[in-house]
Design a protein around this motif. Sequence first.
Motif, PDB file in Angstrom:
ATOM      1  N   GLU A 105      11.295   0.179   0.109  1.00  7.73           N
ATOM      2  CA  GLU A 105      12.280  -0.401   1.155  1.00  7.73           C
ATOM      3  C   GLU A 105      12.477  -1.953   0.624  1.00  7.73           C
ATOM      4  O   GLU A 105      13.651  -2.488   0.429  1.00  7.73           O
ATOM      5  CB  GLU A 105      11.605  -0.477   2.418  1.00  7.73           C
ATOM      6  N   LEU A 106      11.298  -2.483  -0.085  1.00  8.35           N
ATOM      7  CA  LEU A 106      11.183  -3.841  -0.448  1.00  8.35           C
ATOM      8  C   LEU A 106      12.022  -3.882  -1.846  1.00  8.35           C
ATOM      9  O   LEU A 106      12.882  -4.819  -1.585  1.00  8.35           O
ATOM     10  CB  LEU A 106       9.803  -4.313  -0.892  1.00  8.35           C
ATOM     11  N   LEU A 107      12.141  -2.885  -2.709  1.00 10.18           N
ATOM     12  CA  LEU A 107      12.938  -3.015  -3.840  1.00 10.18           C
ATOM     13  C   LEU A 107      14.621  -2.946  -3.281  1.00 10.18           C
ATOM     14  O   LEU A 107      15.497  -3.327  -3.890  1.00 10.18           O
ATOM     15  CB  LEU A 107      12.538  -1.797  -4.777  1.00 10.18           C
ATOM     16  N   ASP A 108      14.854  -2.055  -2.185  1.00 13.08           N
ATOM     17  CA  ASP A 108      16.135  -1.916  -1.866  1.00 13.08           C
ATOM     18  C   ASP A 108      16.670  -3.111  -1.448  1.00 13.08           C
ATOM     19  O   ASP A 108      17.787  -3.555  -1.696  1.00 13.08           O
ATOM     20  CB  ASP A 108      15.976  -0.823  -0.612  1.00 13.08           C
ATOM     21  N   ALA A 133      14.068   6.493   6.766  1.00 14.12           N
ATOM     22  CA  ALA A 133      14.072   6.982   5.508  1.00 14.12           C
ATOM     23  C   ALA A 133      13.165   8.178   5.562  1.00 14.12           C
ATOM     24  O   ALA A 133      11.908   7.931   6.152  1.00 14.12           O
ATOM     25  CB  ALA A 133      13.360   5.735   4.495  1.00 14.12           C
ATOM     26  N   PRO A 134      13.271   9.024   4.672  1.00 14.67           N
ATOM     27  CA  PRO A 134      12.311  10.354   4.308  1.00 14.67           C
ATOM     28  C   PRO A 134      11.114   9.898   3.813  1.00 14.67           C
ATOM     29  O   PRO A 134      10.928   8.815   3.084  1.00 14.67           O
ATOM     30  CB  PRO A 134      13.136  11.234   3.616  1.00 14.67           C
ATOM     31  N   ALA A 135      10.046  10.293   4.562  1.00 18.28           N
ATOM     32  CA  ALA A 135       8.607  10.062   3.958  1.00 18.28           C
ATOM     33  C   ALA A 135       8.530  10.652   2.566  1.00 18.28           C
ATOM     34  O   ALA A 135       9.292  11.480   1.930  1.00 18.28           O
ATOM     35  CB  ALA A 135       7.451  10.938   4.723  1.00 18.28           C
ATOM     36  N   PRO A 136       7.751  10.205   1.765  1.00 15.39           N
ATOM     37  CA  PRO A 136       7.425  10.481   0.205  1.00 15.39           C
ATOM     38  C   PRO A 136       7.117  11.758   0.346  1.00 15.39           C
ATOM     39  O   PRO A 136       6.453  12.448   1.223  1.00 15.39           O
ATOM     40  CB  PRO A 136       6.253   9.530  -0.249  1.00 15.39           C
ATOM     41  N   THR A 137       7.610  12.626  -0.587  1.00 18.67           N
ATOM     42  CA  THR A 137       7.345  13.791  -1.025  1.00 18.67           C
ATOM     43  C   THR A 137       6.090  14.052  -1.908  1.00 18.67           C
ATOM     44  O   THR A 137       5.807  13.363  -2.925  1.00 18.67           O
ATOM     45  CB  THR A 137       8.408  14.590  -1.645  1.00 18.67           C
ATOM     46  N   SER A 138       5.023  14.801  -1.565  1.00 16.85           N
ATOM     47  CA  SER A 138       3.806  15.026  -2.309  1.00 16.85           C
ATOM     48  C   SER A 138       3.922  16.514  -3.196  1.00 16.85           C
ATOM     49  O   SER A 138       4.265  17.606  -2.716  1.00 16.85           O
ATOM     50  CB  SER A 138       2.403  14.948  -1.621  1.00 16.85           C
ATOM     51  N   ILE A 139       3.840  16.397  -4.528  1.00 18.91           N
ATOM     52  CA  ILE A 139       3.924  17.699  -5.247  1.00 18.91           C
ATOM     53  C   ILE A 139       2.492  17.964  -5.995  1.00 18.91           C
ATOM     54  O   ILE A 139       2.185  16.660  -6.326  1.00 18.91           O
ATOM     55  CB  ILE A 139       5.208  17.514  -6.222  1.00 18.91           C
ATOM     56  N   PRO A 140       2.313  19.100  -6.279  1.00 22.56           N
ATOM     57  CA  PRO A 140       1.104  19.208  -7.060  1.00 22.56           C
ATOM     58  C   PRO A 140       1.193  18.768  -8.771  1.00 22.56           C
ATOM     59  O   PRO A 140       2.178  18.807  -8.950  1.00 22.56           O
ATOM     60  CB  PRO A 140       0.962  20.770  -7.128  1.00 22.56           C
ATOM     61  N   PHE A 141       0.186  18.233  -9.033  1.00 25.79           N
ATOM     62  CA  PHE A 141       0.343  17.666 -10.551  1.00 25.79           C
ATOM     63  C   PHE A 141      -1.018  17.786 -11.057  1.00 25.79           C
ATOM     64  O   PHE A 141      -1.978  17.056 -10.838  1.00 25.79           O
ATOM     65  CB  PHE A 141       0.936  16.098 -10.355  1.00 25.79           C
ATOM     66  N   THR A 142      -1.116  18.985 -11.764  1.00 19.71           N
ATOM     67  CA  THR A 142      -2.756  19.049 -12.198  1.00 19.71           C
ATOM     68  C   THR A 142      -2.313  19.127 -13.808  1.00 19.71           C
ATOM     69  O   THR A 142      -1.637  19.110 -14.422  1.00 19.71           O
ATOM     70  CB  THR A 142      -3.058  20.543 -11.799  1.00 19.71           C
ATOM     71  N   ARG A 196       0.694  -1.222   0.272  1.00 23.62           N
ATOM     72  CA  ARG A 196       0.013   0.049  -0.038  1.00 23.62           C
ATOM     73  C   ARG A 196       0.856   1.279  -0.097  1.00 23.62           C
ATOM     74  O   ARG A 196       0.629   2.084  -0.662  1.00 23.62           O
ATOM     75  CB  ARG A 196      -0.916  -0.046   1.338  1.00 23.62           C
ATOM     76  N   GLU A 197       2.011   1.349   0.766  1.00 25.70           N
ATOM     77  CA  GLU A 197       2.750   2.398   0.981  1.00 25.70           C
ATOM     78  C   GLU A 197       3.990   2.736   0.116  1.00 25.70           C
ATOM     79  O   GLU A 197       4.624   1.528  -0.338  1.00 25.70           O
ATOM     80  CB  GLU A 197       3.053   2.647   2.468  1.00 25.70           C
ATOM     81  N   LEU A 198       4.086   3.663  -0.646  1.00 31.18           N
ATOM     82  CA  LEU A 198       5.210   3.848  -1.597  1.00 31.18           C
ATOM     83  C   LEU A 198       6.504   3.741  -0.736  1.00 31.18           C
ATOM     84  O   LEU A 198       7.405   3.195  -1.316  1.00 31.18           O
ATOM     85  CB  LEU A 198       5.012   5.118  -2.402  1.00 31.18           C
ATOM     86  N   GLY A 199       6.693   4.240   0.230  1.00 30.77           N
ATOM     87  CA  GLY A 199       7.980   4.077   0.948  1.00 30.77           C
ATOM     88  C   GLY A 199       8.187   2.673   1.364  1.00 30.77           C
ATOM     89  O   GLY A 199       9.318   1.982   1.348  1.00 30.77           O
ATOM     90  N   VAL A 214       6.238  11.084  -4.444  1.00 34.57           N
ATOM     91  CA  VAL A 214       7.726  10.927  -5.016  1.00 34.57           C
ATOM     92  C   VAL A 214       8.564  10.480  -3.992  1.00 34.57           C
ATOM     93  O   VAL A 214       8.777  10.885  -2.925  1.00 34.57           O
ATOM     94  CB  VAL A 214       8.185  12.125  -5.632  1.00 34.57           C
ATOM     95  N   VAL A 215       9.310   9.165  -4.139  1.00 31.39           N
ATOM     96  CA  VAL A 215      10.459   8.791  -3.266  1.00 31.39           C
ATOM     97  C   VAL A 215      11.661   8.945  -4.093  1.00 31.39           C
ATOM     98  O   VAL A 215      11.612   8.091  -5.402  1.00 31.39           O
ATOM     99  CB  VAL A 215      10.240   7.411  -3.006  1.00 31.39           C
TER     100      VAL A 215
END
Length: 393
Positions: A230-233, A303-312, A223-226, A266-267
Amino acid sequence: MPTQTSTQRSPAVPASAEPRRPAGPRAVAEPGSSPRWVRWLPVLLLFTDLVIQTVFPQATAAGFLLTALPVLVAFGFGPWLTAASGAGALVLQVLVASHAGHLYEHHHVWVYLSTGLAAMAGVMLALQRVRQARHLVLASTVSEALRRTVLHPVPEQVGELRTAGRYQAAQAEVAIGGDLYELCDTPFGTRVLLGDVRGSGLEAVRAVADLLGAFRATAHEVRELGELAELLDRQVRRGALESGDEELFVTAVLLEHRPGTDRLDVVNRGHLDPVLLGGGAVRTVHCPQDLPLGLGHLRGQPAPAPTSIPFTAGQTLLLHTDGVTEARDRAGRFYPLTARLATRFHGRPSVVPEQLVSFVTEDLARHAGPARDDLALLALTPAPVRGKAAHPA
């Protein structure tokens, strides 16, 4: 090239979304084919021989030049035509010698013999060239099949994102290198991975295949991108231990776009920052960076949390590897990606993904010529799907 892996995949993949060989200096002829000028050499030899024989009929034995004819034919044509050219050369030599009254002279007989031997050598040369050409075609087919197995074509749309991509290996005959990307339409939204494996060769290709396989499987389950990062790491770390390459790592950026939202999560795992175009402006999206995939065990803090950016609507995000920004021209200048994008798309309220990746690919070739490193490009823009049920948040 990558594609989504769910059953909601766009049914049609446009030809424009397929990976393309760059035009210009990197264009490569079909395996086994000869340059056009090589095929004209036998004609030039015949013409030269006939002209010399006509202008100086008694002064020279021009028919001697025809000994090289079957060898020249072998470089541009097949064994049957090579054999025919050898027989034709012998006939012409006999006619020329007979016309000059030297048909049975000792040195002419040796020329006939030399021409026969040259014809045999030419036929063997042509057979070997055709055999090698077939092997090259087979190798090229296997390489292309491998690329399509590892890197799927990019569909025109994934979830609520319109997409376009390019992949270009530094070694065109290999077709796949150490760069990678993938897009998946999952129960948690559209997820995107773009990365660059340290190193090159078969080990890099193996790392690419392992990482993409892990992403395609886990992107639908986590569920979580972060947590996905970590799994891919850990997957990259396992691959490094299995291969005995303790320095193996992958710089990567992971994105997530949830249906019905106007943002991207974004991660960034040690990769280059994305570039955002929209409203006539171009800017780099700076996100907190974590250690590359495979090196997370060296991290001394969470690990830093994912960054949320506007995307319209109207905005287009470009992801790329260092094969773009580290490409140099003859003067050693790096390719100025953001500056070139700002010049080309200044004032445009929106940019179509396919136009964006096409411009970067072509402009990069003009700037740096033949690529010296693998490169991968992905362009994304919001494209809501009407009548589609939303995924659970």
